[in-house]
Design a protein around this motif. Structure first.
Motif, PDB file in Angstrom:
ATOM      1  N   HIS A  19       0.860  -1.175   0.000  1.00 34.03           N
ATOM      2  CA  HIS A  19       0.000   0.000   0.000  1.00 34.03           C
ATOM      3  C   HIS A  19       0.899   1.228   0.000  1.00 34.03           C
ATOM      4  O   HIS A  19       2.116   1.122   0.221  1.00 34.03           O
ATOM      5  CB  HIS A  19      -0.976  -0.020   1.181  1.00 34.03           C
ATOM      6  CG  HIS A  19      -0.349  -0.072   2.537  1.00 34.03           C
ATOM      7  ND1 HIS A  19      -0.253   1.026   3.357  1.00 34.03           N
ATOM      8  CD2 HIS A  19       0.210  -1.101   3.236  1.00 34.03           C
ATOM      9  CE1 HIS A  19       0.320   0.686   4.506  1.00 34.03           C
ATOM     10  NE2 HIS A  19       0.611  -0.600   4.455  1.00 34.03           N
TER      11      HIS A  19
ATOM     12  N   TYR B  61       3.483   4.087   0.093  1.00 39.13           N
ATOM     13  CA  TYR B  61       4.585   4.266   1.030  1.00 39.13           C
ATOM     14  C   TYR B  61       4.433   5.532   1.859  1.00 39.13           C
ATOM     15  O   TYR B  61       5.066   5.660   2.912  1.00 39.13           O
ATOM     16  CB  TYR B  61       5.921   4.291   0.287  1.00 39.13           C
ATOM     17  CG  TYR B  61       6.156   3.095  -0.609  1.00 39.13           C
ATOM     18  CD1 TYR B  61       5.521   1.879  -0.375  1.00 39.13           C
ATOM     19  CD2 TYR B  61       6.997   3.194  -1.710  1.00 39.13           C
ATOM     20  CE1 TYR B  61       5.727   0.790  -1.205  1.00 39.13           C
ATOM     21  CE2 TYR B  61       7.211   2.110  -2.544  1.00 39.13           C
ATOM     22  CZ  TYR B  61       6.575   0.914  -2.297  1.00 39.13           C
ATOM     23  OH  TYR B  61       6.781  -0.161  -3.127  1.00 39.13           O
TER      24      TYR B  61
ATOM     25  N   GLU C  71       1.871   6.122   3.437  1.00 40.90           N
ATOM     26  CA  GLU C  71       1.168   5.596   4.608  1.00 40.90           C
ATOM     27  C   GLU C  71       2.128   4.826   5.524  1.00 40.90           C
ATOM     28  O   GLU C  71       2.158   5.042   6.732  1.00 40.90           O
ATOM     29  CB  GLU C  71       0.028   4.674   4.172  1.00 40.90           C
ATOM     30  CG  GLU C  71      -1.038   5.341   3.330  1.00 40.90           C
ATOM     31  CD  GLU C  71      -2.040   4.352   2.772  1.00 40.90           C
ATOM     32  OE1 GLU C  71      -2.956   4.792   2.055  1.00 40.90           O
ATOM     33  OE2 GLU C  71      -1.914   3.135   3.025  1.00 40.90           O
ATOM     34  N   THR C  72       2.877   3.917   4.910  1.00 41.96           N
ATOM     35  CA  THR C  72       3.843   3.086   5.636  1.00 41.96           C
ATOM     36  C   THR C  72       5.030   2.835   4.709  1.00 41.96           C
ATOM     37  O   THR C  72       4.841   2.327   3.601  1.00 41.96           O
ATOM     38  CB  THR C  72       3.232   1.735   6.039  1.00 41.96           C
ATOM     39  OG1 THR C  72       2.024   1.955   6.771  1.00 41.96           O
ATOM     40  CG2 THR C  72       4.197   0.927   6.886  1.00 41.96           C
TER      41      THR C  72
ATOM     42  N   GLN D  28       6.611  -2.140   5.820  1.00 45.35           N
ATOM     43  CA  GLN D  28       5.623  -3.117   5.364  1.00 45.35           C
ATOM     44  C   GLN D  28       6.231  -4.514   5.328  1.00 45.35           C
ATOM     45  O   GLN D  28       5.605  -5.494   5.746  1.00 45.35           O
ATOM     46  CB  GLN D  28       5.088  -2.728   3.986  1.00 45.35           C
ATOM     47  CG  GLN D  28       4.283  -1.436   3.978  1.00 45.35           C
ATOM     48  CD  GLN D  28       3.649  -1.136   2.630  1.00 45.35           C
ATOM     49  OE1 GLN D  28       3.092  -2.024   1.991  1.00 45.35           O
ATOM     50  NE2 GLN D  28       3.728   0.116   2.202  1.00 45.35           N
TER      51      GLN D  28
ATOM     52  N   GLU E 272       4.738  -5.416   9.264  1.00 47.96           N
ATOM     53  CA  GLU E 272       3.319  -5.741   9.112  1.00 47.96           C
ATOM     54  C   GLU E 272       3.114  -7.260   9.100  1.00 47.96           C
ATOM     55  O   GLU E 272       3.787  -7.978   8.348  1.00 47.96           O
ATOM     56  CB  GLU E 272       2.751  -5.122   7.835  1.00 47.96           C
ATOM     57  CG  GLU E 272       2.658  -3.608   7.898  1.00 47.96           C
ATOM     58  CD  GLU E 272       1.902  -3.000   6.735  1.00 47.96           C
ATOM     59  OE1 GLU E 272       1.536  -1.822   6.850  1.00 47.96           O
ATOM     60  OE2 GLU E 272       1.682  -3.699   5.721  1.00 47.96           O
TER      61      GLU E 272
ATOM     62  N   ARG F 109      -5.312  -6.517   3.679  1.00 53.63           N
ATOM     63  CA  ARG F 109      -5.169  -5.351   2.800  1.00 53.63           C
ATOM     64  C   ARG F 109      -5.267  -5.756   1.324  1.00 53.63           C
ATOM     65  O   ARG F 109      -5.923  -5.086   0.527  1.00 53.63           O
ATOM     66  CB  ARG F 109      -3.826  -4.668   3.050  1.00 53.63           C
ATOM     67  CG  ARG F 109      -3.741  -3.848   4.331  1.00 53.63           C
ATOM     68  CD  ARG F 109      -2.421  -3.090   4.359  1.00 53.63           C
ATOM     69  NE  ARG F 109      -2.261  -2.270   5.534  1.00 53.63           N
ATOM     70  CZ  ARG F 109      -2.768  -1.047   5.687  1.00 53.63           C
ATOM     71  NH1 ARG F 109      -3.474  -0.523   4.700  1.00 53.63           N
ATOM     72  NH2 ARG F 109      -2.560  -0.358   6.786  1.00 53.63           N
TER      73      ARG F 109
ATOM     74  N   ARG G 249       6.163  11.931  -3.044  1.00 55.49           N
ATOM     75  CA  ARG G 249       6.282  11.565  -1.633  1.00 55.49           C
ATOM     76  C   ARG G 249       7.459  12.300  -0.975  1.00 55.49           C
ATOM     77  O   ARG G 249       7.432  12.613   0.210  1.00 55.49           O
ATOM     78  CB  ARG G 249       6.478  10.050  -1.522  1.00 55.49           C
ATOM     79  CG  ARG G 249       6.463   9.513  -0.111  1.00 55.49           C
ATOM     80  CD  ARG G 249       6.466   7.999  -0.094  1.00 55.49           C
ATOM     81  NE  ARG G 249       7.675   7.408  -0.657  1.00 55.49           N
ATOM     82  CZ  ARG G 249       7.754   6.805  -1.824  1.00 55.49           C
ATOM     83  NH1 ARG G 249       6.690   6.699  -2.599  1.00 55.49           N
ATOM     84  NH2 ARG G 249       8.895   6.280  -2.251  1.00 55.49           N
TER      85      ARG G 249
ATOM     86  N   PRO H  85      -2.551   4.334  -4.509  1.00 55.64           N
ATOM     87  CA  PRO H  85      -3.679   3.540  -4.010  1.00 55.64           C
ATOM     88  C   PRO H  85      -4.299   2.588  -5.034  1.00 55.64           C
ATOM     89  O   PRO H  85      -4.486   2.929  -6.204  1.00 55.64           O
ATOM     90  CB  PRO H  85      -4.701   4.612  -3.587  1.00 55.64           C
ATOM     91  CG  PRO H  85      -3.876   5.811  -3.279  1.00 55.64           C
ATOM     92  CD  PRO H  85      -2.762   5.786  -4.284  1.00 55.64           C
TER      93      PRO H  85
END
Length: 433
Positions: free
Chosen positions: A102, A104, A106-107, A112, A116, A124, A313, A354
């Motif tokens: 998902h 990067y 975000e995490t 990940q 995770e 997910r 990002r 996404p």
């Protein structure tokens, strides 16, 4: 032991059961009742034009007929769906995806892979698969679980068995990398850190790794032909020509194809000469390399959106700040490949951005120099040919009934792909708005 179920778990069970029951119900209807779709226009991917006033007849999981309404024999019992102002297209294909990642932002990628839990990543990925299908993408090639082992094989089985909704998957399980060329990195050398891919070296090591992945359910094999592992982090080739050739030979002997992550000319050239089918990224190409790609019929999946997502990002404001040198190079390479007649796939590297927003890549293809028609062909007929999928990519009698209808005309405005009205997969309506 007393069986206790939380209200959250009970709600999740109900939420999963509803689409499953619907899918089973639709499957039963599909087997007995024909479906007629009557849009304003049907996209003819071969000719690259719209066919106004055409209809599509679906029987079972196949297209039975397509053409002008007066020329298609419609059974009296058929269910008819009018789609005024809509364009009907073949189900879209994304040739480079990562359902187990998902964004990067975000995490971070390393977190990940390292932090995770596998169950979280599968959950997910399950949601990502549903969102992808609802966006009109009925086929994905998933190019590596990035630390989630062989979970993509189970995800594919769950989709195929109707347990969860999702696109048809071609899975690559664990990508294969040269030892020391991939990550996560930066840890004490005596730590055995979980990796985002499978390390392998030498002709025998590459052959073993390919066969191990095939054993666990890989449809495709993915090799990293180059990586940022130079003395100062430069992108340099990873495997030797003999290693690459051995991997391709081992895969092909089982009837499987190979793709290669390749950003710069030497790694790309080695991979192409070894016999790979597609190149992922292709950030920098030379005229000589473009000639080789065209002669060998090797397609490039440029992953434009994910490449830009990395710079965004890190603070780049697209349309405001000057274009980074690497993005400018990507523009030049893309236009050169397009002008040279090299096949260009729609492959987005979604996961870095996404899931469900896969259409952003087609918008980027147009921004970088394609016409909307060329971008649509990349996501349909070109992807199908490049991935050796003879049963999809077109709306034609005998092919799979994987279809998407969108409001408006994406041959004039590619952004119409975001306005999904209907999605049919395997002859079953999975989205109807």
């Amino acid at each position: 032991m007393r069986n206790t179920v939380s209200s959250g778990a009970r709600a999740l069970t109900i939420a999963l059961a509803v689409p499953l029951a619907a899918a089973r119900s639709q499957g039963a209807v599909r087997d007995t009742i024909a479906l007629v779709l009557a849009p304003a226009r049907v996209f003819d991917a071969t000719a690259g034009v719209n066919r106004d006033g055409w209809v599509v007849l679906v029987r079972g999981n196949r297209v039975a007929a397509v053409g002008p309404r007066a020329q298609v024999a419609v059974p009296p019992s058929a269910r008819q769906i009018a789609l005024p102002n809509a364009t009907l297209l073949p189900g879209l294909i994304d040739a480079h995806s990562h359902l187990f990642l998902h964004p990067y932002v975000e995490t971070p990628w390393a977190d990940q892979v390292l932090r995770e839990a596998l169950a979280l990543r599968v959950a997910r990925a399950t949601v990502a698969a549903r969102r992808t299908l609802e966006a009109g993408f009925t086929t994905l090639r998933d190019l590596g679980t990035e630390g989630a082992g062989y979970a993509d094989v189970g995800l594919k089985q769950a989709i195929d068995q109707g347990v969860i909704p999702g696109p048809r998957l071609l899975v690559a399980t664990r990508a294969i990398v040269a030892t020391g060329s991939y990550g996560p990195g930066g840890f004490r050398p005596d730590f055995d850190v979980p990796q985002g891919a499978e390390e392998a070296d030498g002709v025998l090591g590459l052959t073993r790794a390919v066969r191990e992945q095939i054993k666990h359910g890989a449809d495709w094999l993915k090799l990293y032909a180059d990586a940022g592992w130079g003395p100062d982090g430069e992108t340099e080739p990873t495997f030797t020509p003999s290693e690459l050739a051995a991997a391709v030979e081992a895969a092909r002997s089982s009837g499987r194809l190979v793709t290669a992550h390749g950003r710069f000319p030497l790694g790309i050239e080695r991979a192409v000469r070894a016999g790979v089918t597609t190149i992922e990224h292709g950030d920098s190409v030379t005229p000589e390399l473009l000639t080789l790609l065209r002669q060998r019929g090797v397609a490039i999946c440029p992953t434009l959106t994910a490449t830009e997502a990395g710079f965004i990002r890190n603070g780049w404001r697209k349309g405001i700040d000057p274009m980074p040198a690497d993005i400018a190079l990507k523009h030049r390479s893309f236009r050169a490949a397009l002008a040279a007649g090299v096949p260009i796939c729609n492959g987005s590297d979604v996961g870095a951005f996404p899931h469900g927003e896969n259409a952003r890549e087609l918008e980027a293809l147009v921004e970088y120099g394609m016409t909307p028609v060329q971008a649509l062909q990349s996501a349909t007929i070109v992807d199908a040919k490049s991935l050796h999928l003879a049963d999809r990519g077109l709306i034609a009698a005998g092919l799979l009934a994987d279809l998407v209808a969108v409001d408006g005309d994406p041959t004039k405005d590619i952004r119409a792909l975001r306005q999904v009205r209907l999605v049919v997969k395997d002859g079953v309506i999975v989205v109807e708005r």
